[in-house]
Design a protein around this motif. Structure first.
Motif, PDB file in Angstrom:
ATOM      1  N   ASN A  35       3.571  -0.867  -6.934  1.00  0.00           N
ATOM      2  CA  ASN A  35       3.305  -1.164  -5.522  1.00  0.00           C
ATOM      3  C   ASN A  35       1.832  -0.988  -5.174  1.00  0.00           C
ATOM      4  N   TYR A  36       1.233   0.116  -5.624  1.00  0.00           N
ATOM      5  CA  TYR A  36      -0.184   0.336  -5.335  1.00  0.00           C
ATOM      6  C   TYR A  36      -1.055  -0.703  -6.040  1.00  0.00           C
ATOM      7  N   SER A  37      -0.674  -1.083  -7.249  1.00  0.00           N
ATOM      8  CA  SER A  37      -1.429  -2.103  -7.992  1.00  0.00           C
ATOM      9  C   SER A  37      -1.419  -3.439  -7.251  1.00  0.00           C
ATOM     10  N   ASN A  38      -0.240  -3.858  -6.817  1.00  0.00           N
ATOM     11  CA  ASN A  38      -0.149  -5.123  -6.092  1.00  0.00           C
ATOM     12  C   ASN A  38      -0.817  -5.042  -4.727  1.00  0.00           C
ATOM     13  N   ALA A  39      -0.734  -3.895  -4.073  1.00  0.00           N
ATOM     14  CA  ALA A  39      -1.401  -3.732  -2.771  1.00  0.00           C
ATOM     15  C   ALA A  39      -2.915  -3.838  -2.939  1.00  0.00           C
ATOM     16  N   ALA A  40      -3.471  -3.213  -3.978  1.00  0.00           N
ATOM     17  CA  ALA A  40      -4.915  -3.297  -4.230  1.00  0.00           C
ATOM     18  C   ALA A  40      -5.329  -4.737  -4.530  1.00  0.00           C
ATOM     19  N   ALA A  41      -4.530  -5.429  -5.344  1.00  0.00           N
ATOM     20  CA  ALA A  41      -4.840  -6.831  -5.665  1.00  0.00           C
ATOM     21  C   ALA A  41      -4.777  -7.706  -4.418  1.00  0.00           C
ATOM     22  N   LEU A  42      -3.785  -7.462  -3.570  1.00  0.00           N
ATOM     23  CA  LEU A  42      -3.646  -8.241  -2.332  1.00  0.00           C
ATOM     24  C   LEU A  42      -4.844  -8.017  -1.417  1.00  0.00           C
ATOM     25  N   LEU A  43      -5.259  -6.770  -1.253  1.00  0.00           N
ATOM     26  CA  LEU A  43      -6.437  -6.482  -0.426  1.00  0.00           C
ATOM     27  C   LEU A  43      -7.701  -7.087  -1.020  1.00  0.00           C
ATOM     28  N   ASN A  44      -7.834  -7.033  -2.331  1.00  0.00           N
ATOM     29  CA  ASN A  44      -9.009  -7.605  -2.983  1.00  0.00           C
ATOM     30  C   ASN A  44      -9.097  -9.109  -2.753  1.00  0.00           C
ATOM     31  N   GLN A  45      -7.940  -9.766  -2.745  1.00  0.00           N
ATOM     32  CA  GLN A  45      -7.902 -11.206  -2.503  1.00  0.00           C
ATOM     33  C   GLN A  45      -8.204 -11.516  -1.032  1.00  0.00           C
ATOM     34  N   PHE A  46      -7.720 -10.662  -0.134  1.00  0.00           N
ATOM     35  CA  PHE A  46      -7.829 -10.918   1.303  1.00  0.00           C
ATOM     36  C   PHE A  46      -9.205 -10.573   1.879  1.00  0.00           C
TER      37      PHE A  46
END
Length: 161
Positions: A35-46
């Motif tokens: 969950n934290y990995s995907n959240a970090a990736a999502l924020l990095n993209q956004f």
């Protein structure tokens, strides 16, 4: 199934879409590292104009590097030290316009100029912090703080299931 929608609206609306995407991305997943990995990736993209985004998680009374996007970072940060440690100690968001003026700033990436750190709380207990750095001074404003605090709140609710 997670589906990427494009960010076309105003900043507040785009953040709302980001939070909707977070909910869809993490739905039904209980593994915190995933969950934290995907959240970090999502924020990095956004987020634009950032050079690092990730999590520091509490382990044995200090912050330890968790999932992130960006250059290699400091592994351990004592509570009360630097921007991350200060946010963890105060249990409140710390937004810094110029990290070079922040007493005790820990420079993991020399390119970082501003930073925002949001504590992650589970029933008032510190779990970790979300840390975001930018190579621009004064990158983060009140809207960023409000919506990133909401992002962390949603992440913690989904994690608790």
């Amino acid at each position: 199934m997670f589906e990427v929608e494009s960010y076309k609206g105003d900043r507040s609306g785009n953040y709302d879409l980001l939070i909707k995407q977070l909910k869809a991305l993490l739905e039904g997943e209980k593994n915190s590292i995933a969950n934290y990995s995907n959240a970090a990736a999502l924020l990095n993209q956004f987020l634009d104009r950032i050079n690092w985004v990730g999590f520091y998680l509490i382990e044995e009374g200090e912050l330890v590097l968790g999932p992130f996007q960006g250059l290699p970072a400091c592994v351990r940060i004592p509570i009360g030290r630097g921007v991350c440690g200060s946010a963890a100690e105060k249990l409140e968001t710390v937004r810094v316009e110029d990290v070079h003026l922040f007493p005790g700033h820990i420079a993991c990436d020399a390119a970082s100029q501003s930073e925002i750190v949001i504590p992650m709380l589970d029933n008032g207990r510190l779990v970790g912090v979300l840390d975001i750095d930018s190579p621009e001074k004064n990158r983060f404003d009140e809207l960023d703080q409000e919506k990133l605090e909401e992002f962390v709140f949603v992440l913690m609710q989904l994690y608790k299931g």
